[in-house]
Write a protein that holds these residues in place. Structure first.
Motif, short mmCIF file in Angstrom:
data_model
loop_
_atom_site.label_atom_id
_atom_site.label_comp_id
_atom_site.label_asym_id
_atom_site.label_seq_id
_atom_site.Cartn_x
_atom_site.Cartn_y
_atom_site.Cartn_z
N PRO A 98 0.81 -1.22 0.00
CA PRO A 98 0.00 0.00 0.00
C PRO A 98 0.84 1.27 0.00
O PRO A 98 0.46 2.27 -0.62
CB PRO A 98 -0.82 -0.13 1.29
N ALA A 99 1.99 1.26 0.68
CA ALA A 99 2.84 2.44 0.70
C ALA A 99 3.35 2.78 -0.69
O ALA A 99 3.34 3.95 -1.12
CB ALA A 99 4.02 2.22 1.66
N THR A 100 3.80 1.76 -1.43
CA THR A 100 4.29 2.00 -2.79
C THR A 100 3.15 2.46 -3.70
O THR A 100 3.34 3.35 -4.55
CB THR A 100 4.93 0.72 -3.34
N ILE A 101 1.98 1.89 -3.51
CA ILE A 101 0.82 2.31 -4.29
C ILE A 101 0.53 3.79 -4.05
O ILE A 101 0.22 4.54 -4.98
CB ILE A 101 -0.39 1.42 -3.96
N ASP A 134 -4.42 -6.27 1.59
CA ASP A 134 -4.38 -4.81 1.71
C ASP A 134 -3.85 -4.18 0.43
O ASP A 134 -4.34 -3.13 -0.02
CB ASP A 134 -3.49 -4.40 2.88
N THR A 135 -2.83 -4.80 -0.15
CA THR A 135 -2.24 -4.29 -1.39
C THR A 135 -3.24 -4.36 -2.54
O THR A 135 -3.37 -3.41 -3.32
CB THR A 135 -0.97 -5.10 -1.72
N ASP A 136 -3.93 -5.48 -2.65
CA ASP A 136 -4.93 -5.63 -3.70
C ASP A 136 -6.00 -4.55 -3.60
O ASP A 136 -6.40 -3.93 -4.60
CB ASP A 136 -5.58 -7.00 -3.62
N GLN A 137 -6.48 -4.32 -2.37
CA GLN A 137 -7.54 -3.33 -2.18
C GLN A 137 -7.04 -1.92 -2.49
O GLN A 137 -7.77 -1.11 -3.10
CB GLN A 137 -8.08 -3.43 -0.75
N ALA A 138 -5.81 -1.61 -2.11
CA ALA A 138 -5.24 -0.29 -2.39
C ALA A 138 -5.05 -0.09 -3.89
O ALA A 138 -5.29 1.00 -4.42
CB ALA A 138 -3.91 -0.13 -1.66
N LEU A 139 -4.64 -1.16 -4.58
CA LEU A 139 -4.45 -1.07 -6.03
C LEU A 139 -5.77 -0.74 -6.72
O LEU A 139 -5.85 0.12 -7.60
CB LEU A 139 -3.89 -2.39 -6.57
N ARG A 142 -6.78 3.00 -5.64
CA ARG A 142 -5.90 4.14 -5.94
C ARG A 142 -5.39 4.16 -7.38
O ARG A 142 -5.29 5.23 -7.98
CB ARG A 142 -4.70 4.12 -4.97
N ILE A 143 -5.04 3.00 -7.92
CA ILE A 143 -4.39 2.96 -9.24
C ILE A 143 -5.38 2.66 -10.36
O ILE A 143 -5.32 3.28 -11.43
CB ILE A 143 -3.24 1.92 -9.26
N LEU A 144 -6.29 1.73 -10.14
CA LEU A 144 -7.24 1.36 -11.19
C LEU A 144 -8.01 2.56 -11.76
O LEU A 144 -8.16 2.67 -12.98
CB LEU A 144 -8.21 0.29 -10.67
N PRO A 145 -8.46 3.51 -10.93
CA PRO A 145 -9.18 4.66 -11.49
C PRO A 145 -8.31 5.57 -12.38
O PRO A 145 -8.86 6.35 -13.17
CB PRO A 145 -9.66 5.42 -10.25
N LEU A 146 -6.99 5.47 -12.24
CA LEU A 146 -6.08 6.30 -13.05
C LEU A 146 -5.69 5.64 -14.36
O LEU A 146 -5.10 6.28 -15.23
CB LEU A 146 -4.80 6.61 -12.25
N ALA A 147 -6.01 4.35 -14.49
CA ALA A 147 -5.58 3.58 -15.67
C ALA A 147 -6.40 3.95 -16.90
O ALA A 147 -7.60 4.24 -16.81
CB ALA A 147 -5.70 2.10 -15.39
N THR A 148 -5.73 3.92 -18.06
CA THR A 148 -6.43 4.08 -19.34
C THR A 148 -6.52 2.75 -20.08
O THR A 148 -7.27 2.63 -21.04
CB THR A 148 -5.73 5.11 -20.23
N PHE A 149 -5.71 1.76 -19.65
CA PHE A 149 -5.69 0.43 -20.28
C PHE A 149 -5.31 -0.56 -19.20
O PHE A 149 -4.35 -0.34 -18.47
CB PHE A 149 -4.65 0.42 -21.42
#
Length: 278
Positions: A98-101, A134-139, A142-149
């Protein structure tokens, strides 16, 4: 002597995989084969343990070191750098915590990336189950909404979509659901895990639904196939391809790399990114 045409540039934010078959090593080789100048910012170091059934040994990179890498990369090639080729395409591989995410998510939100390709690496063998969850949930948050692909494999597509994938139709349903969740183009990989003679992947971008097929090459997954597929999509997008064109090229690139796989003393083969040229 400088080139008249500067190459397209792509960044991978990913882990180092010690045997060279996957992770940032696979990404950089893929970028190079497809004519793109590749940059790698490392999030962790993964080294398989031959004394423990080749499970992962996972070592995170310090958060400040990750931030420093991203700062240097964007200063050199980002929108305000003055570089002749601007870095606007990034691939996200293994983040691992989660910290890296959080660190990477901030950089993505601050950057002007037109293309954010997410290879949603979820649970890493060797991580503590609670930490992995925890990492899966953070991904996802936090990251999935920023993805374009997004390029999920069978397990990741099930996890993200909530759809149990048993055949081509359920793979289509999962791809559609992940697009609805994220707004991103999706290339959901059935690979060798679905029955039948072909390795089947499904592309969906909200308008176009296309099934990509290639005859299976063996019945066992090859190390680096998922990383290389996402990296090939990234390279093609950096060069200006449409998402569908990028998906088609990536599928062909990975199929050739699997056919020309590299064997080792490990109980798995590795995709060879140079296979498309052999």
């Amino acid at each position: 002597m400088t080139s008249a045409v500067a190459p397209a540039i792509a960044l991978t934010i990913a882990g180092s995989e010690a045997t060279g078959g996957a992770g940032a090593q696979a990404d950089l080789k893929t970028f190079q084969e497809l004519g793109v100048f590749g940059i790698a910012n490392l999030t962790c170091i993964v080294s398989f343990n031959p004394q423990d059934n080749w499970n992962h040994r996972f070592t995170p990179v310090d958060q400040q070191v990750i931030a420093d890498q991203l700062e240097a990369t964007t200063a050199a090639y980002g929108a305000a750098s003055g570089a002749p080729s601007v870095l606007d395409t990034v691939k996200i591989g293994m983040l691992g915590s989660p910290a890296t995410i959080s660190t990477v998510g901030k950089a993505l939100a601050d950057g002007s990336f037109a293309n954010v390709v997410l290879d949603p690496v979820l649970i890493c063998k060797g991580q503590e189950p609670g930490h992995a969850l925890d990492t899966d949930q953070a991904l996802k948050a936090r990251i999935l909404p920023l993805a374009t692909f997004v390029t999920p494999n069978h397990f990741e597509a099930e996890s993200l979509s909530g759809v149990t994938i048993t055949d081509e139709e359920s793979l289509k349903a999962a791809a559609i659901r992940i697009h609805e969740m994220s707004g991103a183009a999706v290339l959901a990989k059935g690979g060798v895990r679905l029955e039948g003679p072909d390795a089947v992947d499904v592309y969906y971008d909200g308008e176009t639904l296309e099934v990509l097929r290639a005859p299976k090459v063996g019945q066992v997954a090859v190390s680096g196939a998922g990383c290389s597929l996402a990296a090939a999509v990234t390279a093609e997008l950096a060069k200006g391809a449409t998402p569908l064109e990028a998906a088609r090229t990536a599928k062909a690139f990975v199929t050739a790399g699997i056919k020309n796989r590299v064997a080792s003393g490990a109980p798995f083969d590795a995709l060879w990114q140079g296979g498309a040229l052999s």
